[in-house]
Design a protein around this motif. Structure first.
Motif, short mmCIF file in Angstrom:
data_model
loop_
_atom_site.label_atom_id
_atom_site.label_comp_id
_atom_site.label_asym_id
_atom_site.label_seq_id
_atom_site.Cartn_x
_atom_site.Cartn_y
_atom_site.Cartn_z
N PRO A 1 73.62 -2.10 38.74
CA PRO A 1 72.61 -1.52 39.64
C PRO A 1 71.27 -2.27 39.59
O PRO A 1 70.60 -2.41 40.62
N PHE A 2 70.90 -2.78 38.42
CA PHE A 2 69.64 -3.51 38.30
C PHE A 2 69.77 -4.89 38.95
O PHE A 2 68.81 -5.38 39.56
N VAL A 3 70.93 -5.52 38.81
CA VAL A 3 71.18 -6.79 39.49
C VAL A 3 71.02 -6.61 40.99
O VAL A 3 70.35 -7.40 41.67
N GLU A 4 71.61 -5.55 41.53
CA GLU A 4 71.55 -5.30 42.97
C GLU A 4 70.11 -5.01 43.42
O GLU A 4 69.68 -5.47 44.48
N THR A 5 69.38 -4.26 42.60
CA THR A 5 67.98 -3.94 42.94
C THR A 5 67.13 -5.21 42.97
O THR A 5 66.36 -5.44 43.90
N PHE A 6 67.28 -6.04 41.95
CA PHE A 6 66.49 -7.27 41.86
C PHE A 6 66.90 -8.29 42.92
O PHE A 6 66.07 -9.06 43.41
N ALA A 7 68.18 -8.29 43.28
CA ALA A 7 68.64 -9.20 44.33
C ALA A 7 68.08 -8.81 45.69
O ALA A 7 67.77 -9.67 46.52
N ALA A 8 67.92 -7.52 45.91
CA ALA A 8 67.46 -7.02 47.20
C ALA A 8 65.94 -7.05 47.34
O ALA A 8 65.41 -7.12 48.45
N ASP A 9 65.22 -7.02 46.20
CA ASP A 9 63.76 -6.89 46.27
C ASP A 9 63.12 -7.75 45.17
O ASP A 9 63.09 -7.37 44.00
N GLN A 10 62.61 -8.90 45.56
CA GLN A 10 62.02 -9.82 44.59
C GLN A 10 60.81 -9.21 43.91
O GLN A 10 60.58 -9.43 42.71
N SER A 11 60.02 -8.42 44.62
CA SER A 11 58.82 -7.83 44.03
C SER A 11 59.18 -6.88 42.89
O SER A 11 58.46 -6.80 41.89
N LYS A 12 60.31 -6.16 43.02
CA LYS A 12 60.74 -5.26 41.94
C LYS A 12 61.18 -6.08 40.72
O LYS A 12 60.94 -5.68 39.57
N PHE A 13 61.85 -7.20 40.97
CA PHE A 13 62.22 -8.08 39.86
C PHE A 13 60.98 -8.61 39.16
O PHE A 13 60.86 -8.56 37.93
N PHE A 14 60.02 -9.11 39.94
CA PHE A 14 58.81 -9.66 39.36
C PHE A 14 58.05 -8.62 38.55
O PHE A 14 57.53 -8.91 37.47
N GLN A 15 57.97 -7.40 39.07
CA GLN A 15 57.27 -6.33 38.36
C GLN A 15 57.97 -6.02 37.03
O GLN A 15 57.32 -5.90 35.99
N ALA A 16 59.30 -5.91 37.07
CA ALA A 16 60.06 -5.59 35.86
C ALA A 16 60.00 -6.74 34.86
O ALA A 16 59.86 -6.52 33.64
N PHE A 17 60.09 -7.97 35.36
CA PHE A 17 60.04 -9.13 34.48
C PHE A 17 58.67 -9.23 33.80
O PHE A 17 58.58 -9.46 32.59
N GLY A 18 57.61 -9.05 34.58
CA GLY A 18 56.27 -9.12 34.02
C GLY A 18 56.04 -8.10 32.93
O GLY A 18 55.49 -8.41 31.87
N LYS A 19 56.47 -6.85 33.18
CA LYS A 19 56.28 -5.80 32.17
C LYS A 19 57.11 -6.10 30.90
O LYS A 19 56.64 -5.86 29.78
N ALA A 20 58.33 -6.60 31.10
CA ALA A 20 59.18 -6.93 29.95
C ALA A 20 58.59 -8.08 29.15
O ALA A 20 58.65 -8.09 27.91
N MET A 21 57.99 -9.05 29.84
CA MET A 21 57.37 -10.18 29.14
C MET A 21 56.11 -9.74 28.39
O MET A 21 55.83 -10.23 27.29
N GLU A 22 55.35 -8.83 28.97
CA GLU A 22 54.19 -8.29 28.26
C GLU A 22 54.63 -7.61 26.97
O GLU A 22 53.99 -7.76 25.92
N LYS A 23 55.72 -6.88 27.05
CA LYS A 23 56.26 -6.18 25.88
C LYS A 23 56.78 -7.18 24.85
O LYS A 23 56.51 -7.05 23.64
N LEU A 24 57.53 -8.18 25.31
CA LEU A 24 58.08 -9.18 24.41
C LEU A 24 56.97 -9.96 23.71
O LEU A 24 57.07 -10.28 22.52
N SER A 25 55.89 -10.25 24.43
CA SER A 25 54.85 -11.12 23.90
C SER A 25 54.07 -10.52 22.74
O SER A 25 53.36 -11.24 22.03
N VAL A 26 54.17 -9.21 22.54
CA VAL A 26 53.49 -8.58 21.40
C VAL A 26 54.48 -8.11 20.34
O VAL A 26 54.13 -7.35 19.43
N TYR A 27 55.70 -8.59 20.41
CA TYR A 27 56.75 -8.16 19.48
C TYR A 27 56.50 -8.74 18.08
O TYR A 27 56.43 -9.94 17.88
#
Length: 324
Positions: A280-306
């Motif tokens: 379902p997440f693959v399909e969401t990100f494939a259909a909407d680049q902005s949703k992928f970018f938003q999710a990727f950015g938040k995940a990277m913010e989280k990873l960067s303070v790990y």
């Protein structure tokens, strides 16, 4: 300070550990005012001259953070007395461009503001800026990390995802580090840039089973093209193929669009689309680049303070490849 950074810090402070709470967006505002500009100049020159730098740095950042936190320990060179992380089996193929861009930035920063900026901070910001430079999302990077004091190759095994892993194994690995399935899929979207060596997927395109030469999850024409491209991989282990064959040098959502078409390169790529937990997440990100970018950015913010080091935990290295 602008309203957006204030809101970001307020929201982030709700789940930061005491160590992470010592980080800030403007950590070098007084001690090294040209920090951002020096990093930006360095990565721009490097990316223009070596277009694989963005993907290389992104991979290096993952390999640093997931092992012992974002502490720059991946940058340490081995000595006769210590086998460092970068010499673990899975890290030996890390491209030199990523190490080089950090060294260049560190050299320039030492001239501008000696003994001030950590190698861990340089890697975190350089990665973000490179992702943005090739079309990806801008995301906030808190600063103030200290460089780690330990780097051992024996610590690496089992901490990093391998291309042959099942989706269950990948989900479990990221979950052990506090990442949700959605965040895991978003981070896998880093495969929209970069390449993989033929040996990493050769088992899926040669003598796959009694009934097929290749894994049937591949698009047939793609599988045949891969067989030709990798025909000499045993003689030449450096042979590689772009992870995203459609827009290999652009950070976009094409990677996710490729997966339903059988154009994923690795076993883990195929698994993302075939597993009901991740599809379902693959399909969401494939259909909407902005949703992928938003999710990727938040995940990277989280990873960067790990598991970052701050305060007296760690050091500011004089050189990124050696402890002080």
């Amino acid at each position: 300070m602008a309203l957006l950074p204030i809101l970001f810090i307020t929201a982030l402070s709700l789940f930061l550990t005491p160590a992470q709470s010592q980080l800030s967006l403007d950590y070098y505002h007084n001690s090294c005012p040209r920090f951002n500009q020096i990093v930006q100049d360095t990565i721009t020159n490097k990316q223009i001259n070596s277009p694989t730098t963005a993907a290389a740095s992104l991979r290096l950042f993952f390999h640093d953070c997931l092992v012992n936190g974002c502490d720059g320990s991946i940058l340490i060179s081995s000595t006769p007395f210590n086998s460092a992380e970068r010499d673990a089996d899975i890290n030996r193929s890390l491209p030199g461009d990523a190490f080089d861009v950090v060294v260049r930035a560190k050299t320039a920063l030492e001239l501008a503001c000696p003994n001030t900026v950590s190698c861990a901070d340089i890697l975190a910001v350089a990665t973000r800026d490179l992702v943005t430079m090739v079309g990806g999302p801008y995301y906030n990077v808190l600063l103030g990390r200290k460089d780690g004091l330990v780097s051992k190759s024996s610590y690496v095994e089992g901490k990093l995802p391998r291309p042959t892993m099942s989706i269950s194994q990948i989900i479990e690995l990221f979950a052990s580090n506090g990442f949700s399935i959605q965040e895991t899929v978003a981070l896998c979207g880093a495969h929209t840039i970069g390449f993989s060596h033929c040996k990493e997927f050769s088992s899926g395109i040669y003598n796959y089973s009694r009934y097929s030469q290749y894994d049937t999850q591949y698009n047939p024409r793609f599988a045949q093209a891969l067989q030709k491209a990798c025909s000499d991989y045993q003689k030449n282990p450096t042979l590689s193929v772009f992870n995203d064959i459609m827009t290999p040098n652009k950070f976009d959502n094409m990677y996710f669009q490729n997966l339903p078409k059988g154009l994923g390169l690795l076993r883990s790529d195929h698994g993302l689309y075939s597993d009901p937990r991740t599809k379902p997440f693959v399909e969401t990100f494939a259909a909407d680049q902005s949703k992928f970018f938003q999710a990727f950015g938040k995940a990277m913010e989280k990873l960067s303070v790990y598991k970052v080091n701050t305060g007296r935990k760690g050091e500011i290295r004089h050189r990124c490849d050696a402890f002080n």
